[in-house]
Design an enzyme around this catalytic site. Structure first.
Site, PDB file in Angstrom:
ATOM      1  N   TYR A  74      17.225  51.771  79.031  1.00  0.00           N
ATOM      2  CA  TYR A  74      17.830  51.021  77.829  1.00  0.00           C
ATOM      3  C   TYR A  74      17.249  50.182  77.386  1.00  0.00           C
ATOM      4  CZ  TYR A  74      19.901  50.895  73.382  1.00  0.00           C
ATOM      5  OH  TYR A  74      19.632  51.337  71.697  1.00  0.00           O
ATOM      6  N   SER A  81      16.328  49.659  68.336  1.00  0.00           N
ATOM      7  CA  SER A  81      17.735  48.754  68.553  1.00  0.00           C
ATOM      8  C   SER A  81      17.659  47.096  68.485  1.00  0.00           C
ATOM      9  CB  SER A  81      18.420  49.705  69.407  1.00  0.00           C
ATOM     10  OG  SER A  81      19.678  49.185  70.223  1.00  0.00           O
TER      11      SER A  81
END
Length: 318
Positions: free
Chosen positions: A183, A158
Site C-alpha cells: 500500500y 496518503s
C-alpha cells in the site's frame, strides 16, 4: 512549474470542510471525472463538486451499486471502468473521447488498502496496479480531452507513503509480500505521478497535484479487522474514530481545494495536506504527515513514469 514544499497560508486547515473551501466558487461550466466517486471520500468529493455546479463523471467497477449510492444526485453519470484491467481502461477512455466532451478535472481517488497478496493483469501486484498503474493509464489516455490552460489532475495519495519508497527491483513483490508496504509503495507512486505529470503537462496548460486527505475511516478500511484498527489506535473501544481523525467532509476538503484553488497557480506538482502545501516530513509520525523526500523527488518521479509507461504501453508524452 514544480513547487517547493512550503505552506502558502491558504486560510484553511485540518478542520476545513468541502463547503468551506468551495464557498463562492461556481463550477457550472466544469466537467470532472472522479474515480471511486460513489464511496467514502470519493462520494463526498462528488457531492461537493455537484453542489458547486459541476457535472461529474463517475467511473465504477460495480455500476449498479455506484448508481444506487449516488441516487438522484443531479449532474452525475456512472460508466463502467475497472482500474485493474488495462483493456477496460482503454475502452472507457475511447468511449469518453468519442463524445468530444472536454474534461476540466480528473480526480484519481479510487484505491485499495491492505489487501492480501493479489495479482492482476499480467501478474501485477494489485495495490500498484489499481492505485497507480490504472490511474496512470487512464490519465494518459484521456489527455486529449483535458482543457488546455485550466485542466487539473488530482492524485489522492496518503501518509501511507511513509511506509515505502518505490521497490524498483521488485515492485510486484515476487520475493515476498507485506500488505502495508505494498500500500505504501502505491501511495508514493501516486505522489510521484502527479509531480512528473505536472512537469510534462505544464506546456499544455495541464497541472497536477497529489495530496494526503488526512486520517479518515471509510470503506477503504474494510479489509482491516476491528482488532487491528484498535491496536493501531484508529478507533476507540466503542468503535468511534480516534482523536485526530477527520470526518469524510473534512477529508475531501483538500481534494476539492486542490482541484479548484487559484492559490495553487504556480505551485504545480506539489504534495498537499490540510488544504495547504505540505511541509517536508521531519519524523515518522504519519498522523502529523508531511511529505517524505522519496515521494517528492523529481528524478524518482521521472524514473517511475518511464517504468509505468513501459508496463502499460501508454505514454501521452512519449
Amino acid at each position: 512549474m514544480i513547487s517547493t514544499q512550503r505552506r502558502i497560508g491558504s486560510g484553511f486547515g485540518a478542520h476545513s470542510s468541502t463547503h468551506d473551501v468551495l464557498a463562492g466558487i461556481d463550477l457550472s461550466d466544469t466537467t470532472a471525472l472522479v474515480t471511486g466517486g460513489y464511496s467514502g471520500l470519493g462520494l463526498e468529493t462528488t457531492r461537493a463538486l455537484v453542489a458547486a455546479g459541476a457535472h461529474v463523471i463517475v467511473p465504477a467497477r460495480r455500476v449498479d451499486p455506484a448508481r444506487a449510492a449516488l441516487g438522484d444526485l443531479p449532474g452525475t453519470r456512472v460508466h463502467a471502468l475497472d482500474l485493474a484491467d488495462q483493456e477496460s481502461i482503454r475502452v472507457f477512455a475511447d468511449g469518453l473521447l468519442a463524445t468530444g466532451r472536454p474534461l476540466d478535472l480528473i480526480i484519481c481517488n479510487a484505491g485499495v488498502m491492505a489487501w492480501p497478496k493479489t495479482l492482476v493483469g499480467p501478474g501485477w501486484e494489485a495495490h500498484f496496479a489499481i492505485n497507480h498503474l490504472g490511474h496512470f493509464a487512464l490519465v494518459n489516455r484521456l489527455l486529449p480531452a483535458l482543457t488546455p490552460g485550466r485542466a487539473r489532475v488530482v492524485s489522492v495519495a496518503s501518509s501511507g507513503h511513509f511506509l515505502s519508497d518505490i521497490r524498483w527491483a521488485d515492485p510486484h513483490f515476487r520475493d515476498g509480500y507485506d500488505r502495508w508496504v505494498a500500500y505504501g509503495q502505491s501511495k508514493t507512486a501516486n505522489a510521484l505521478f502527479a509531480r512528473h505529470l505536472d512537469e510534462l503537462g505544464a506546456g499544455r496548460g495541464v497541472h497536477a497535484f497529489a495530496l494526503h486527505p488526512g486520517s479518515i475511516l471509510t470503506p477503504l478500511q474494510r479489509h482491516i479487522p476491528r482488532e487491528e484498527q484498535l491496536a493501531q489506535g484508529w478507533i476507540t473501544p466503542s468503535g468511534a474514530p480516534a482523536a485526530g481523525f477527520k470526518t469524510p467532509a473534512r477529508g475531501a476538503a483538500t481534494t476539492v481545494w486542490a482541484a479548484t484553488s487559484a492559490l495553487l497557480d504556480g505551485h504545480g506538482g506539489a504534495y498537499l495536506q490540510d488544504c495547504d502545501i505540505a511541509e517536508p516530513a521531519t519524523g515518522d509520525d504519519m498522523l502529523m504527515g508531511g511529505v517524505k523526500p522519496w515521494a517528492a523527488d523529481p528524478q524518482r518521479a521521472a524514473r517511475l513514469w518511464r517504468m509505468s509507461a513501459g508496463l502499460t504501453g501508454v505514454d501521452a508524452f512519449g
